[in-house]
Design a protein around this motif. Structure first.
Motif, mmCIF file in Angstrom:
data_model
loop_
_atom_site.group_PDB
_atom_site.id
_atom_site.type_symbol
_atom_site.label_atom_id
_atom_site.label_comp_id
_atom_site.label_asym_id
_atom_site.label_seq_id
_atom_site.Cartn_x
_atom_site.Cartn_y
_atom_site.Cartn_z
ATOM 1 N N VAL A 237 0.816 -1.214 0.000
ATOM 2 C CA VAL A 237 0.000 0.000 0.000
ATOM 3 C C VAL A 237 0.857 1.274 0.000
ATOM 4 N N PRO A 238 1.801 1.455 0.945
ATOM 5 C CA PRO A 238 2.630 2.671 0.870
ATOM 6 C C PRO A 238 3.497 2.727 -0.378
ATOM 7 N N VAL A 239 3.975 1.556 -0.824
ATOM 8 C CA VAL A 239 4.793 1.545 -2.034
ATOM 9 C C VAL A 239 3.960 1.950 -3.250
ATOM 10 N N ALA A 240 2.729 1.407 -3.351
ATOM 11 C CA ALA A 240 1.848 1.765 -4.466
ATOM 12 C C ALA A 240 1.514 3.250 -4.448
ATOM 13 N N THR A 241 1.367 3.817 -3.256
ATOM 14 C CA THR A 241 1.086 5.252 -3.153
ATOM 15 C C THR A 241 2.225 6.072 -3.746
ATOM 16 N N VAL A 242 3.443 5.723 -3.382
ATOM 17 C CA VAL A 242 4.599 6.466 -3.888
ATOM 18 C C VAL A 242 4.760 6.255 -5.390
ATOM 19 N N ILE A 243 4.507 5.036 -5.874
ATOM 20 C CA ILE A 243 4.595 4.781 -7.314
ATOM 21 C C ILE A 243 3.572 5.626 -8.058
ATOM 22 N N GLY A 244 2.353 5.702 -7.524
ATOM 23 C CA GLY A 244 1.325 6.511 -8.166
ATOM 24 C C GLY A 244 1.668 7.983 -8.191
ATOM 25 N N VAL A 245 2.131 8.496 -7.055
ATOM 26 C CA VAL A 245 2.531 9.909 -7.007
ATOM 27 C C VAL A 245 3.708 10.165 -7.946
ATOM 28 N N SER A 246 4.656 9.215 -7.995
ATOM 29 C CA SER A 246 5.809 9.372 -8.881
ATOM 30 C C SER A 246 5.382 9.399 -10.342
ATOM 31 N N ALA A 247 4.408 8.541 -10.699
ATOM 32 C CA ALA A 247 3.926 8.520 -12.082
ATOM 33 C C ALA A 247 3.316 9.853 -12.460
ATOM 34 N N ALA A 248 2.546 10.448 -11.549
ATOM 35 C CA ALA A 248 1.945 11.745 -11.833
ATOM 36 C C ALA A 248 2.994 12.846 -11.900
ATOM 37 N N VAL A 285 -1.705 22.998 -21.239
ATOM 38 C CA VAL A 285 -0.756 21.970 -20.806
ATOM 39 C C VAL A 285 -0.849 21.749 -19.303
ATOM 40 N N VAL A 286 -0.918 22.827 -18.526
ATOM 41 C CA VAL A 286 -1.013 22.693 -17.066
ATOM 42 C C VAL A 286 -2.315 21.999 -16.682
ATOM 43 N N LEU A 287 -3.409 22.347 -17.337
ATOM 44 C CA LEU A 287 -4.680 21.688 -17.051
ATOM 45 C C LEU A 287 -4.624 20.209 -17.427
ATOM 46 N N PHE A 288 -3.959 19.891 -18.532
ATOM 47 C CA PHE A 288 -3.800 18.494 -18.944
ATOM 48 C C PHE A 288 -2.992 17.722 -17.900
ATOM 49 N N PHE A 289 -1.902 18.310 -17.406
ATOM 50 C CA PHE A 289 -1.108 17.661 -16.360
ATOM 51 C C PHE A 289 -1.941 17.459 -15.089
ATOM 52 N N ALA A 290 -2.778 18.440 -14.761
ATOM 53 C CA ALA A 290 -3.615 18.319 -13.570
ATOM 54 C C ALA A 290 -4.601 17.165 -13.719
ATOM 55 N N LEU A 291 -5.181 17.018 -14.896
ATOM 56 C CA LEU A 291 -6.114 15.909 -15.137
ATOM 57 C C LEU A 291 -5.396 14.566 -15.029
ATOM 58 N N ILE A 292 -4.181 14.485 -15.559
ATOM 59 C CA ILE A 292 -3.397 13.253 -15.445
ATOM 60 C C ILE A 292 -3.101 12.952 -13.982
ATOM 61 N N TYR A 293 -2.728 13.974 -13.237
ATOM 62 C CA TYR A 293 -2.406 13.790 -11.815
ATOM 63 C C TYR A 293 -3.618 13.269 -11.056
ATOM 64 N N VAL A 294 -4.769 13.869 -11.293
ATOM 65 C CA VAL A 294 -5.993 13.431 -10.623
ATOM 66 C C VAL A 294 -6.351 12.013 -11.046
ATOM 67 N N GLY A 295 -6.203 11.702 -12.331
ATOM 68 C CA GLY A 295 -6.517 10.363 -12.803
ATOM 69 C C GLY A 295 -5.622 9.299 -12.198
ATOM 70 N N VAL A 296 -4.335 9.593 -12.088
ATOM 71 C CA VAL A 296 -3.404 8.622 -11.497
ATOM 72 C C VAL A 296 -3.727 8.397 -10.024
ATOM 73 N N ASN A 297 -4.043 9.470 -9.307
ATOM 74 C CA ASN A 297 -4.403 9.312 -7.897
ATOM 75 C C ASN A 297 -5.700 8.527 -7.731
ATOM 76 N N LEU A 298 -6.609 8.666 -8.680
ATOM 77 C CA LEU A 298 -7.837 7.872 -8.644
ATOM 78 C C LEU A 298 -7.516 6.392 -8.833
ATOM 79 N N LEU A 299 -6.599 6.085 -9.749
ATOM 80 C CA LEU A 299 -6.193 4.692 -9.951
ATOM 81 C C LEU A 299 -5.509 4.131 -8.706
ATOM 82 N N VAL A 300 -4.721 4.957 -8.040
ATOM 83 C CA VAL A 300 -4.062 4.505 -6.805
ATOM 84 C C VAL A 300 -5.105 4.186 -5.739
#
Length: 313
Positions: A237-248, A285-300
């Motif tokens: 769980v903590p490892v997956a959290t860091v992997i998800g944040v790192s991906a974003a 571009v910033v809005l696109f990055f924000a959407l990716i960040y939110v999407g990755v955190n949702l997957l986590v």
């Protein structure tokens, strides 16, 4: 599951709204006039006023934001002031290099960091543990551009194993595409290997102190199985959290690496937009990055349901 996803999606809407307002205001209030850059040194005040009117910059800020937000809801991020192309098209042209770099870096970092962190926890206090911790400190301390230039000098210029700069699209062949990405991925991976290895070491070392580990060893289960099937799984769980944040973070943190290696990705597009005060491109571009960040955190968040059965939705 559906109710969980629905709640998480609703929770992301205020985040996206705040990001949209913040990026719009920051971009518009930052010193610099796109009209002056477009008009050049020979432009008169009348020319600048006409250019600002054509770009819609003479309207009140709230009117500009309402117009932009309404277009965004219809999938229109506007047109570039300088390239005169839709921002969506520009992002589509630049997304492949950035995604290739981010995904390649993440896979490389995970493949190296998980075994290193697990072995360091297994041999805590030994030479391997000390080496991993020293690497973690160095990985956090050395700037990315320094790592990039060192790798270019050693692996590209001295040994001539890899190209110095540039990018080859995957459509030109998997071999040339992968060879061009080795140095950039190694450059970015150093920091993320340090982060993931440190978190994995801490999580696995804590798991190794639990009663179920002693029970597994008492049953005669080998150390490899204890580490992989018991300790690492329960530390997921903590490892997956860091992997998800790192991906974003990777998608938004490739600017320096893409600049060092002259990769025509979203990072380079962002730098050009900042230098040219290209508001629509920068906002998009910033809005696109924000959407990716939110999407990755949702997957986590969703992954927690599978990694830890004690978590309920």
């Amino acid at each position: 599951m559906l109710s969980f996803l629905g709640k998480r999606l609703l929770a992301t809407l205020p985040v996206i709204l705040v990001v949209a307002i913040a990026v719009f205001m920051i971009v518009r209030l930052t010193p610099g006039d796109p009209a002056a850059i477009i008009g050049g040194n020979s432009a008169t005040n009348e020319d600048l006023d006409r250019i600002r009117a054509q770009l819609g910059l003479t309207q009140p800020l709230w009117t500009q934001f309402a117009t932009w937000a309404g277009n965004v809801l219809h999938g229109d991020l506007g047109f570039s002031f300088f390239l005169n192309k839709p921002v969506v098209a520009l992002i589509g042209q630049r997304i492949e290099p950035t995604l290739s770099l981010a995904i390649g870096t993440l896979l490389l970092a995970v493949a190296i960091a998980l075994p290193l962190g697990t072995l360091a926890a297994w041999r805590m206090g030994g030479w391997l543990d000390k080496a991993v911790m020293a690497f973690s400190v160095a990985g956090f301390s050395v700037p990315v551009f320094v790592i990039g230039y060192v790798l270019i000098y050693l692996l590209a210029m001295k040994l001539q194993w890899f190209p110095v700069q540039g990018y080859r699209r995957i459509g030109e062949g998997v071999g040339p595409w992968a060879r061009q990405l080795v140095l950039p991925c190694l450059t970015l991976a150093v920091t993320y290997v340090a982060l993931l290895a440190r978190v994995t070491r801490a999580a696995v070392s804590e798991a190794l102190t639990e009663d179920y580990i002693r029970t597994a060893r008492a049953k005669g289960i080998g150390e490899r199985a204890v580490l992989s099937h018991h300790a690492l799984r329960n530390a997921a769980v903590p490892v997956a959290t860091v992997i998800g944040v790192s991906a974003a973070l990777l998608l938004g943190g490739v600017v320096v690496t893409e600049t060092v290696y002259a990769i025509p990705g979203l990072g380079q597009l962002t730098v050009d937009a900042v230098l040219n005060r290209d508001f629509p491109v920068l906002q998009g571009v910033v809005l696109f990055f924000a959407l990716i960040y939110v999407g990755v955190n949702l997957l986590v968040d969703v992954s927690y349901l599978f990694l830890d059965p004690r978590i309920r939705y």
